[in-house]
Design a protein around this motif. Sequence first.
Motif, PDB file in Angstrom:
ATOM      1  N   ALA A 113      -6.938   1.566   4.183  1.00 41.91           N
ATOM      2  CA  ALA A 113      -7.696   1.242   2.969  1.00 41.91           C
ATOM      3  C   ALA A 113      -9.182   1.348   3.266  1.00 41.91           C
ATOM      4  O   ALA A 113      -9.865   0.365   3.514  1.00 41.91           O
ATOM      5  N   GLU A 136       0.832  -1.207   0.000  1.00 41.92           N
ATOM      6  CA  GLU A 136       0.000   0.000   0.000  1.00 41.92           C
ATOM      7  C   GLU A 136       0.865   1.255   0.000  1.00 41.92           C
ATOM      8  O   GLU A 136       0.610   2.209  -0.742  1.00 41.92           O
ATOM      9  N   TRP A 146      -5.784   6.263  -5.634  1.00 44.66           N
ATOM     10  CA  TRP A 146      -6.054   5.988  -4.229  1.00 44.66           C
ATOM     11  C   TRP A 146      -7.222   6.854  -3.741  1.00 44.66           C
ATOM     12  O   TRP A 146      -7.254   8.052  -3.963  1.00 44.66           O
ATOM     13  N   PRO A 170      -4.938  -0.368  -2.570  1.00 45.20           N
ATOM     14  CA  PRO A 170      -5.456  -0.953  -1.333  1.00 45.20           C
ATOM     15  C   PRO A 170      -5.137  -2.437  -1.182  1.00 45.20           C
ATOM     16  O   PRO A 170      -5.227  -3.212  -2.139  1.00 45.20           O
TER      17      PRO A 170
END
Length: 332
Positions: free
Chosen positions: A329, A95, A218, A101
Amino acid sequence: MKICWLALCLFSLTAGASVSPERLAELASQQQVPLAALQDATAKAQLRQEILDTIARPWEAKPWHRYRPLFVTPERIRDGLAFWQRHAALLTQAEQAYRVPASVIVAIIGIETFYGRQMGRHSVLDSLYTLGFHYPERSDFFAKEFAQLVLLAREEKWPLTSLKGSYAGAMGMGQFMPSSYRHYAVDFDGDGKRDLFANPADAIGSVANYFAEHKWRWGEPVVEPALIGLAPVSTLLTLGPEFSQQWQELAAAGIELAAPPAPDTPVKLLALEQADGPEYWVARHNFYVITRYNRSPLYAMAVHQLSQAIQDAYALQPQTSSPQPDLVAGRL
């Protein structure tokens, strides 16, 4: 004579079915592979009718309500949670390094190989030979992958005939095609080799790298349920995985979302068949990124929903340490 003829037919279906010298020479030039290496590979490869039969019955041809239960299952969620817990440090590193994630990485490995337990029983050489030279529908793609396999085996010092994978020639925990293995596989644990077959670290890092290289964003949504009202749905559905619409077009037609994006956001309207009719979703950029792994929207939706289920299960577990706040995440 009849026995000899039958034996000759059987041989042609299993070994040495010829590829024209011109085809091999063209492929060698296009893929920058020594012609002698391609000739040697084709001499070792066998034509497998089983491969042709299997590719004629793809799982992605099923309706969504029959496809989803194959992959988003209690067992796959449970084992995905266990895989995440077992490799939590590696997934956190992935990550941080790639901004992808952990839940998505785990879901990909879960769907592709059940977390490394089902990596395929077919000879990769035979699969790509069969599809590259005896499956006209996609022969160009698979012939290229056949050539890439020859290069990959030379680079990694693998014996061509020992590699096992899927019927389509994908390999390792993340089921990378040879070209993807060459370009996206990484030595994530720094032991000097890229091993996606037996090394979870390299498999995790390589899946993350694949998504990063395909521009995963992200924190952005993947897909959102849509209310269609009286919108002319049939005119808004488009073929292929590419995004040719903007949100303002769908909004003007009457599509509604709980959290609408900016008007110029690229989107794609999806219709997934349930037993009682279609359900509609609006896909975003990260959904498109998942389709770079597999072009099917069914596959991408299964990855997304499995990732969410595993993530929810992981969130309920006691945490031994606090991850960096911006790298949690969260639900994407």
